[in-house]
Scaffold this active site. Structure first.
Site, PDB file in Angstrom:
ATOM      1  N   VAL A 171       0.906  -1.155   0.000  1.00 31.05           N
ATOM      2  CA  VAL A 171       0.000   0.000   0.000  1.00 31.05           C
ATOM      3  C   VAL A 171       0.944   1.204   0.000  1.00 31.05           C
ATOM      4  O   VAL A 171       1.531   1.539   1.020  1.00 31.05           O
ATOM      5  CB  VAL A 171      -0.948  -0.002   1.209  1.00 31.05           C
ATOM      6  CG1 VAL A 171      -1.794   1.260   1.242  1.00 31.05           C
ATOM      7  CG2 VAL A 171      -1.838  -1.254   1.189  1.00 31.05           C
ATOM      8  N   PRO A 172       1.141   1.833  -1.168  1.00 31.30           N
ATOM      9  CA  PRO A 172       2.303   2.711  -1.389  1.00 31.30           C
ATOM     10  C   PRO A 172       2.201   4.123  -0.804  1.00 31.30           C
ATOM     11  O   PRO A 172       2.169   5.122  -1.528  1.00 31.30           O
ATOM     12  CB  PRO A 172       2.397   2.748  -2.915  1.00 31.30           C
ATOM     13  CG  PRO A 172       0.981   2.611  -3.368  1.00 31.30           C
ATOM     14  CD  PRO A 172       0.348   1.661  -2.384  1.00 31.30           C
ATOM     15  N   CYS A 173       2.222   4.223   0.511  1.00 35.31           N
ATOM     16  CA  CYS A 173       2.197   5.541   1.139  1.00 35.31           C
ATOM     17  C   CYS A 173       3.491   6.314   0.875  1.00 35.31           C
ATOM     18  O   CYS A 173       3.521   7.538   1.026  1.00 35.31           O
ATOM     19  CB  CYS A 173       1.914   5.428   2.631  1.00 35.31           C
ATOM     20  SG  CYS A 173       3.094   4.421   3.538  1.00 35.31           S
ATOM     21  N   HIS A 174       4.542   5.623   0.421  1.00 33.92           N
ATOM     22  CA  HIS A 174       5.796   6.319   0.102  1.00 33.92           C
ATOM     23  C   HIS A 174       5.626   7.261  -1.091  1.00 33.92           C
ATOM     24  O   HIS A 174       6.442   8.141  -1.294  1.00 33.92           O
ATOM     25  CB  HIS A 174       6.928   5.322  -0.157  1.00 33.92           C
ATOM     26  CG  HIS A 174       6.716   4.433  -1.332  1.00 33.92           C
ATOM     27  ND1 HIS A 174       5.949   3.277  -1.270  1.00 33.92           N
ATOM     28  CD2 HIS A 174       7.164   4.517  -2.611  1.00 33.92           C
ATOM     29  CE1 HIS A 174       5.948   2.695  -2.451  1.00 33.92           C
ATOM     30  NE2 HIS A 174       6.676   3.420  -3.289  1.00 33.92           N
TER      31      HIS A 174
END
Length: 161
Positions: free
Chosen positions: A119-122
């Site tokens: 889950v690409p919060c970056h």
């Protein structure tokens, strides 16, 4: 609950699962020993993470389940819509969620994301382009964004507005 420690280019990842879902992927600062698992689900998660780091995977295809409020679930679902190799700002994320006044709550929910990389919060950055707020450490956020840019051949990540 099943767990495995897996080495990545940016440290040891802890991957956890129940019988049917990946429940956690986090990066560790400690130098831990890599472990193995008999879990087909954990082995698939390892395979997909390795493909991501090799530049061969841009989207993960794993059953996910992390506990959180309805609001947090909405934030995390929105994160899954950010294309590989692009970034958005927290303000843009709040506008996409049709909740422009909830920037801080959205940023806090991003910080509670327990599914690192998947889950690409970056891919969410500050409004001035700065790298802000990343539980794995800002150096890892920068590494991940630069990795995706290299794979995409863009030289740098681009804002997706």
């Amino acid at each position: 609950m099943y767990e495995v420690y897996h080495r990545t280019p940016v440290g040891i990842a802890l991957i956890a699962a129940d019988d049917t879902h990946i429940t956690k992927v986090s990066i560790r600062d400690e130098e831990l020993e890599e472990t193995t698992t008999d879990s087909p689900l954990l082995n698939e998660a390892i395979k997909q993470l390795d493909e991501y780091f090799a530049g061969d995977r841009k989207v993960f295809d794993l059953p996910l389940n992390q506990p959180g409020s309805d609001f947090q679930q909405q934030v995390w679902q929105q994160l899954l819509q950010i294309p590989y190799g692009t970034t958005i700002t927290y303000g843009h994320q709040s506008n996409q969620m049709k909740n422009p006044l909830a920037i801080r709550a959205i940023a806090a929910a991003n910080g509670k994301n327990n599914l690192w990389i998947i889950v690409p919060c970056h891919r969410v950055i500050g409004s001035n382009g700065s790298l802000t707020g990343y539980a794995g450490g800002l150096w890892r956020k920068q590494w991940l964004l630069e990795h995706e840019a290299r794979v995409m051949g863009t030289g740098q990540t681009k804002l997706a507005f």
